[in-house]
Design a protein around this motif. Structure first.
Motif, mmCIF file in Angstrom:
data_model
loop_
_atom_site.group_PDB
_atom_site.id
_atom_site.type_symbol
_atom_site.label_atom_id
_atom_site.label_comp_id
_atom_site.label_asym_id
_atom_site.label_seq_id
_atom_site.Cartn_x
_atom_site.Cartn_y
_atom_site.Cartn_z
ATOM 1 N N MET A 299 0.829 -1.209 0.000
ATOM 2 C CA MET A 299 0.000 0.000 0.000
ATOM 3 C C MET A 299 0.858 1.252 0.000
ATOM 4 O O MET A 299 0.550 2.224 -0.702
ATOM 5 C CB MET A 299 -0.930 0.005 1.231
ATOM 6 N N PHE A 300 1.925 1.246 0.775
ATOM 7 C CA PHE A 300 2.768 2.435 0.881
ATOM 8 C C PHE A 300 3.410 2.762 -0.465
ATOM 9 O O PHE A 300 3.522 3.932 -0.837
ATOM 10 C CB PHE A 300 3.843 2.224 1.943
ATOM 11 N N VAL A 301 3.826 1.737 -1.196
ATOM 12 C CA VAL A 301 4.392 1.972 -2.535
ATOM 13 C C VAL A 301 3.298 2.474 -3.469
ATOM 14 O O VAL A 301 3.463 3.477 -4.173
ATOM 15 C CB VAL A 301 5.024 0.689 -3.100
ATOM 16 N N GLY A 302 2.177 1.785 -3.514
ATOM 17 C CA GLY A 302 1.026 2.266 -4.266
ATOM 18 C C GLY A 302 1.124 2.087 -5.767
ATOM 19 O O GLY A 302 1.762 1.163 -6.271
ATOM 20 N N ALA A 303 0.467 3.008 -6.475
ATOM 21 C CA ALA A 303 0.351 2.932 -7.935
ATOM 22 C C ALA A 303 1.480 3.725 -8.595
ATOM 23 O O ALA A 303 2.548 3.894 -8.011
ATOM 24 C CB ALA A 303 -1.016 3.442 -8.362
ATOM 25 N N SER A 304 1.232 4.234 -9.791
ATOM 26 C CA SER A 304 2.259 4.940 -10.558
ATOM 27 C C SER A 304 1.866 6.396 -10.766
ATOM 28 O O SER A 304 0.692 6.762 -10.647
ATOM 29 C CB SER A 304 2.466 4.250 -11.912
ATOM 30 N N PRO A 305 2.827 7.259 -11.083
ATOM 31 C CA PRO A 305 2.536 8.684 -11.279
ATOM 32 C C PRO A 305 1.508 8.912 -12.382
ATOM 33 O O PRO A 305 1.471 8.192 -13.368
ATOM 34 C CB PRO A 305 3.896 9.270 -11.679
#
Length: 445
Positions: A299-305
């Motif tokens: 979750m902390f890393v998440g998705a992409s810009p």
């Protein structure tokens, strides 16, 4: 003559834009027509729901499917769509429909909203984003409607298909299944699991990557950004799936009762949804602590810009990993695909990551005080979910105190607009220093 500084620069406009949408949604959800009991939501609960929808998070204090009327659900769906695309992209849609020209100021705001490197072709990109969104959400809605039609009347199945397609493409995670059950009844259903997983992944890779993949048939090349996004996203999904599969394989409350294919689908979905979507096919509260920790990291890393998701972003994570790996190997430069990453980019990645960690730790500390008696891991999980605009919950959100709800509202809002503001702040042109101080040495490690 000194030029007057513009008070409303792009970050301020973006923050005010999101805040305005939240306020409008809050007012709508307090109306009697919004809830099934005819009283409307209390203001704080309405603000929590509006913030969660606009920031495409998915954390809820009341059950969406049973609490809201059709009007209330459509208000939530509208906020999800605007929040996922960005209000500037949505405003551009109306400009296209009205035949208006996009001004330079609006182009700058679009560039900032989409987190694009260049302003060149930004209007064309915005137009394609709207087309991509419509096509992908329609395809997802058709597949889900067909599947849901076996379980409910056709009209309801079509509505459910549309709602869940929009919600999951925008990585929001709101659902209409009732009683906070999310998609647990479809844990081993390949159609629902794979369709929604695909919507989440596509929405999470970012519109810039979508556009490059669309143009690949002509250009036959991909940028370094797109390569890193695709590889990192794939690795995180695979690692998450394998990790959850083995950690939950013998857990009688999650994967153990399922068939082998059901176990794979369950592990895959939880790995994908941890990347800021928020829907779940396994009861999060029943997962082992090892799985919960793994999901917190995902979750902390998440998705992409430039995507509908949150977190520190895949490119930030990969940049920092590359910097650490280069230091371990004694190399001065960070290299990806024979391209050197500039030190400025590494500093930006450090800034975004440290800011995210600081916010999560600070909110966790305060919540351990305001929500006295709650399990520490549960609080960390909830805060990380709010910061990364994920929406997964161990069941704490509906039990939060008014202070706790306010803190999570702030965390969701900061998690959605904070990275945009930070990214803009660190990319602003700085005046070169008139002089440099002498070098100082400190011991590290």
């Amino acid at each position: 003559m000194r030029q007057k500084k513009n008070f409303l620069d792009p970050p301020k406009i973006l923050v005010l834009g999101f805040a305005s949408i939240i306020l409008l949604g809050t007012i709508c959800l307090t109306l009697p027509a919004a809830t099934t009991n005819g009283h409307g939501l209390p203001f704080l609960n309405a603000m929590f729901t509006a913030t969660s929808a606009t920031c495409v998070t998915g954390l809820v204090v009341v059950d969406t499917g049973t609490t809201f009327t059709l009007f209330g659900q459509l208000v939530i769906l509208f906020m999800i769509q605007v929040g996922g695309l960005g209000f500037m992209t949505f405003a551009t849609l109306f400009a296209f429909l009205l035949g208006k020209k996009i001004s330079l100021k609006e182009r700058i705001l679009l560039q900032e909203s989409l987190n694009n490197i260049s302003m060149e072709g930004i209007v064309r990109l915005a137009r394609r984003i709207l087309i991509f969104t419509a096509v992908i959400e329609l395809a997802g809605a058709v597949l889900l409607s067909i599947r849901f039609s076996f379980d409910m009347p056709l009209g309801k199945a079509i509505y459910y298909g549309i709602f869940h397609a929009i919600s999951n493409f925008n990585n929001a995670g709101f659902d209409l299944m009732g009683e906070f059950h999310s998609l647990t009844s479809y844990v081993d259903d390949p159609t629902v699991t794979l369709t929604i997983s695909s919507l989440i992944i596509i929405g999470g890779i970012g519109f810039i990557v979508m556009n490059e993949l669309y143009e690949y048939r002509i250009s036959k090349r991909l940028s370094l950004h797109t390569k890193i996004v695709l590889v990192t996203s794939s690795l995180l999904v695979v690692v998450g799936t394998i990790g959850i599969f083995f950690l939950e394989y013998s857990n009688g409350l999650t994967l153990k009762p399922l068939s082998f294919s059901g176990k794979i689908l369950g592990a895959l979905f939880q790995s994908v949804t941890a990347r800021t979507a928020g829907a779940n096919t396994l009861n999060i509260g029943d997962l082992t602590q090892s799985s919960l920790l793994l999901i917190i990291l995902l979750m902390f890393v998440g998705a992409s810009p430039g995507s509908t998701g949150g977190g520190i972003k895949t490119t930030t994570f990969t940049t920092l990993f590359g910097a650490v790996w280069s230091q371990i190997r004694g190399k001065e430069d960070v290299i990806f695909y024979r391209k050197r990453i500039e030190y400025e980019t590494i500093y930006k990645a450090l800034t975004v990551t440290f800011s995210g960690l600081f916010l999560v730790m600070l909110m966790t500390l305060i919540l351990t005080i305001s929500e006295h008696g709650q399990d520490f891991l549960t609080i960390v999980f909830e805060v990380t979910s709010a910061f990364a605009t994920v929406g997964l919950s161990m069941g704490l959100t509906p039990e939060l105190s008014p202070i706790g709800k306010g803190l999570i509202i702030f965390t969701m809002f900061a998690g959605r607009v904070g990275p945009l503001t930070i990214a803009y702040a660190v990319t602003m042109r700085r005046n070169p220093d008139a002089f440099r101080y002498p070098k100082g040495k400190i011991m590290i490690g």
